[in-house]
Motif scaffolding. Structure first.
Motif, PDB file in Angstrom:
ATOM      1  N   ARG A  99       0.930  -1.150   0.029  1.00 41.49           N
ATOM      2  CA  ARG A  99       0.082   0.065  -0.030  1.00 41.49           C
ATOM      3  C   ARG A  99       0.927   1.230   0.092  1.00 41.49           C
ATOM      4  O   ARG A  99       2.068   1.204   0.681  1.00 41.49           O
ATOM      5  N   LEU A 112       1.234   7.456   0.904  1.00 44.56           N
ATOM      6  CA  LEU A 112       1.600   6.655   2.394  1.00 44.56           C
ATOM      7  C   LEU A 112       1.596   7.777   3.305  1.00 44.56           C
ATOM      8  O   LEU A 112       2.198   8.951   3.051  1.00 44.56           O
ATOM      9  N   THR A 113       1.213   7.666   4.595  1.00 44.48           N
ATOM     10  CA  THR A 113       1.064   8.414   5.572  1.00 44.48           C
ATOM     11  C   THR A 113       2.516   8.336   6.419  1.00 44.48           C
ATOM     12  O   THR A 113       2.972   7.512   6.838  1.00 44.48           O
ATOM     13  N   THR A 131      -5.777   5.144  11.189  1.00 50.80           N
ATOM     14  CA  THR A 131      -5.603   4.038  12.353  1.00 50.80           C
ATOM     15  C   THR A 131      -4.485   3.200  12.094  1.00 50.80           C
ATOM     16  O   THR A 131      -4.530   2.202  12.761  1.00 50.80           O
ATOM     17  N   TYR A 132      -3.693   3.587  11.282  1.00 55.16           N
ATOM     18  CA  TYR A 132      -2.591   2.659  11.039  1.00 55.16           C
ATOM     19  C   TYR A 132      -1.767   2.450  12.403  1.00 55.16           C
ATOM     20  O   TYR A 132      -1.705   3.121  13.357  1.00 55.16           O
ATOM     21  N   SER A 133      -1.254   1.134  12.327  1.00 54.29           N
ATOM     22  CA  SER A 133      -0.168   0.792  13.738  1.00 54.29           C
ATOM     23  C   SER A 133       0.724   1.435  13.534  1.00 54.29           C
ATOM     24  O   SER A 133       1.485   1.667  14.749  1.00 54.29           O
ATOM     25  N   GLY A 134       1.434   2.060  12.447  1.00 54.18           N
ATOM     26  CA  GLY A 134       2.665   2.806  12.731  1.00 54.18           C
ATOM     27  C   GLY A 134       3.089   3.783  11.252  1.00 54.18           C
ATOM     28  O   GLY A 134       1.986   3.418  10.397  1.00 54.18           O
ATOM     29  N   TYR A 135       3.806   4.650  11.531  1.00 52.50           N
ATOM     30  CA  TYR A 135       4.394   5.572  10.385  1.00 52.50           C
ATOM     31  C   TYR A 135       5.768   5.509  10.258  1.00 52.50           C
ATOM     32  O   TYR A 135       6.476   5.638  11.100  1.00 52.50           O
ATOM     33  N   PRO A 136       5.927   5.393   8.961  1.00 49.97           N
ATOM     34  CA  PRO A 136       7.319   5.465   8.397  1.00 49.97           C
ATOM     35  C   PRO A 136       7.714   7.000   8.736  1.00 49.97           C
ATOM     36  O   PRO A 136       7.006   7.842   8.556  1.00 49.97           O
ATOM     37  N   ILE A 181       4.263   0.144   2.024  1.00 45.44           N
ATOM     38  CA  ILE A 181       4.143  -0.579   3.312  1.00 45.44           C
ATOM     39  C   ILE A 181       3.613  -2.008   3.025  1.00 45.44           C
ATOM     40  O   ILE A 181       2.355  -1.821   2.134  1.00 45.44           O
ATOM     41  N   THR A 214       1.739  -5.029   5.522  1.00 52.19           N
ATOM     42  CA  THR A 214       1.732  -5.279   6.784  1.00 52.19           C
ATOM     43  C   THR A 214       1.332  -6.934   6.894  1.00 52.19           C
ATOM     44  O   THR A 214       1.193  -7.650   5.857  1.00 52.19           O
ATOM     45  N   LYS A 267      -0.896  -8.502   7.857  1.00 54.03           N
ATOM     46  CA  LYS A 267      -2.283  -8.961   7.339  1.00 54.03           C
ATOM     47  C   LYS A 267      -2.525  -8.721   5.899  1.00 54.03           C
ATOM     48  O   LYS A 267      -3.135  -9.530   4.968  1.00 54.03           O
ATOM     49  N   ASP A 268      -1.689  -7.877   5.211  1.00 54.79           N
ATOM     50  CA  ASP A 268      -1.647  -7.661   3.677  1.00 54.79           C
ATOM     51  C   ASP A 268      -1.117  -8.916   3.182  1.00 54.79           C
ATOM     52  O   ASP A 268      -1.459  -9.681   2.154  1.00 54.79           O
TER      53      ASP A 268
HETATM   54  P1  ADP Z   1      -3.431  -4.044   9.390  1.00 55.67           P
HETATM   55  O1  ADP Z   1      -2.965  -4.334   7.856  1.00 55.67           O
HETATM   56  O2  ADP Z   1      -3.045  -5.044  10.107  1.00 55.67           O
HETATM   57  O3  ADP Z   1      -4.774  -3.810   9.350  1.00 55.67           O
HETATM   58  P2  ADP Z   1      -2.642  -1.231   9.679  1.00 55.67           P
HETATM   59  O4  ADP Z   1      -3.862  -1.015  10.450  1.00 55.67           O
HETATM   60  O5  ADP Z   1      -1.136  -0.682  10.019  1.00 55.67           O
HETATM   61  O6  ADP Z   1      -2.651  -2.914   9.866  1.00 55.67           O
HETATM   62  O7  ADP Z   1      -3.042  -1.151   8.037  1.00 55.67           O
HETATM   63  C1  ADP Z   1      -4.202  -0.959   7.430  1.00 55.67           C
HETATM   64  C2  ADP Z   1      -3.864  -0.955   6.104  1.00 55.67           C
HETATM   65  O8  ADP Z   1      -3.059   0.269   5.713  1.00 55.67           O
HETATM   66  C3  ADP Z   1      -2.609  -2.044   5.495  1.00 55.67           C
HETATM   67  O9  ADP Z   1      -3.240  -2.470   4.085  1.00 55.67           O
HETATM   68  C4  ADP Z   1      -1.411  -1.166   5.258  1.00 55.67           C
HETATM   69  O10 ADP Z   1      -0.705  -1.741   4.093  1.00 55.67           O
HETATM   70  C5  ADP Z   1      -1.979   0.194   5.020  1.00 55.67           C
HETATM   71  N1  ADP Z   1      -1.046   1.037   5.858  1.00 55.67           N
HETATM   72  C6  ADP Z   1      -0.199   0.580   7.135  1.00 55.67           C
HETATM   73  N2  ADP Z   1       0.360   1.703   7.576  1.00 55.67           N
HETATM   74  C7  ADP Z   1       0.185   2.823   6.574  1.00 55.67           C
HETATM   75  C8  ADP Z   1       0.699   4.095   6.264  1.00 55.67           C
HETATM   76  N3  ADP Z   1       1.519   4.814   7.367  1.00 55.67           N
HETATM   77  N4  ADP Z   1       0.324   4.673   5.435  1.00 55.67           N
HETATM   78  C9  ADP Z   1      -0.460   4.070   4.449  1.00 55.67           C
HETATM   79  N5  ADP Z   1      -0.966   3.323   4.356  1.00 55.67           N
HETATM   80  C10 ADP Z   1      -0.516   2.441   5.511  1.00 55.67           C
END
Ligand code: ADP
Length: 177
Positions: free
Chosen positions: A18, A26-27, A47-52, A153, A155, A157-158
């Motif tokens: 993504r 990407l955020t 709601t992403y779990s993390g950020y680059p 990124i 994850t 789950k991806d």
């Molecule tokens: P999960 O995949 O477990 O739901 P996340 O909530 O972090 O974990 O990510 C949700 C989706 O957004 C995933 O498809 C991931 O690839 C994408 N993603 C994760 N972090 C970012 C980000 N910082 N910016 C854009 N997309 C992201």
């Protein structure tokens, strides 16, 4: 050992990462140019779990990866306990924080919560290899680069979704051997 040829027709990291084509970018968080308020807005609106963390938006050079929960906790703590931390305070993830005019509010240093060596693969990496790396290293996410610039990124789950798709299309997929 001609990995490139062998995998040329297969799914690569760029096909699974993504953002997808036409998705918003990407955020990311920049290493030393965002305010507490900027970062709170990002954390509050996604709601992403993390950020680059990158050097700057224009360079897209990867510096590290920061977890959402660590950001939330650190900012909350700093606002409560650290003198001079306000919405306009600059957040700095680098060792050396650039000097600011004397009138500006205190800098919030967050180097300690930055993962300085997040796992990365290039966009051309075959997904077989990415899946293998996720399994063997127990990764939660992996960043994708092209010529050293951050692209996307992937994850866990991806990866799981990708595996499920492969299973539907091709039950004898190499992934399950
Ligand atoms: P999960 O995949 O477990 O739901 P996340 O909530 O972090 O974990 O990510 C949700 C989706 O957004 C995933 O498809 C991931 O690839 C994408 N993603 C994760 N972090 C970012 C980000 N910082 N910016 C854009 N997309 C992201």
């Amino acid at each position: 050992l001609e990995a490139k040829e062998e995998f040329s027709h297969k799914t690569r990291a760029m096909d699974v990462m993504r953002p997808r084509k036409n998705d918003p970018p990407l955020t990311v968080i920049t290493q030393d140019s965002m305010s507490v308020e900027d970062v709170e807005t990002i954390v509050g609106s996604t709601t992403y779990s993390g950020y680059p963390v990158v050097v700057s938006r224009t360079s897209q050079r990867l510096v590290g990866f920061v977890l959402r929960r660590d950001l939330i906790i650190s900012i909350e703590n700093a606002r409560k306990k650290q003198d001079g931390i306000v919405s306009t305070s600059v957040i700095c993830f680098t060792d050396y924080c650039p000097p600011l005019p004397p009138s500006s509010p205190s800098v919030l240093k967050l180097r300690s919560i930055l993962d300085l060596s997040p796992f990365t693969v290039t966009d051309e990496t075959p997904m077989e290899i990415v899946v293998d790396i996720f399994r063997k290293l127990g990764l939660r996410q992996c960043l994708v680069t092209h010529n050293g610039k951050l692209l996307g990124i992937i994850t866990k789950k991806d990866v799981l979704k990708h595996i499920a798709q492969m299973a539907n299309q091709d039950p004898d997929s190499i992934l399950f051997n």
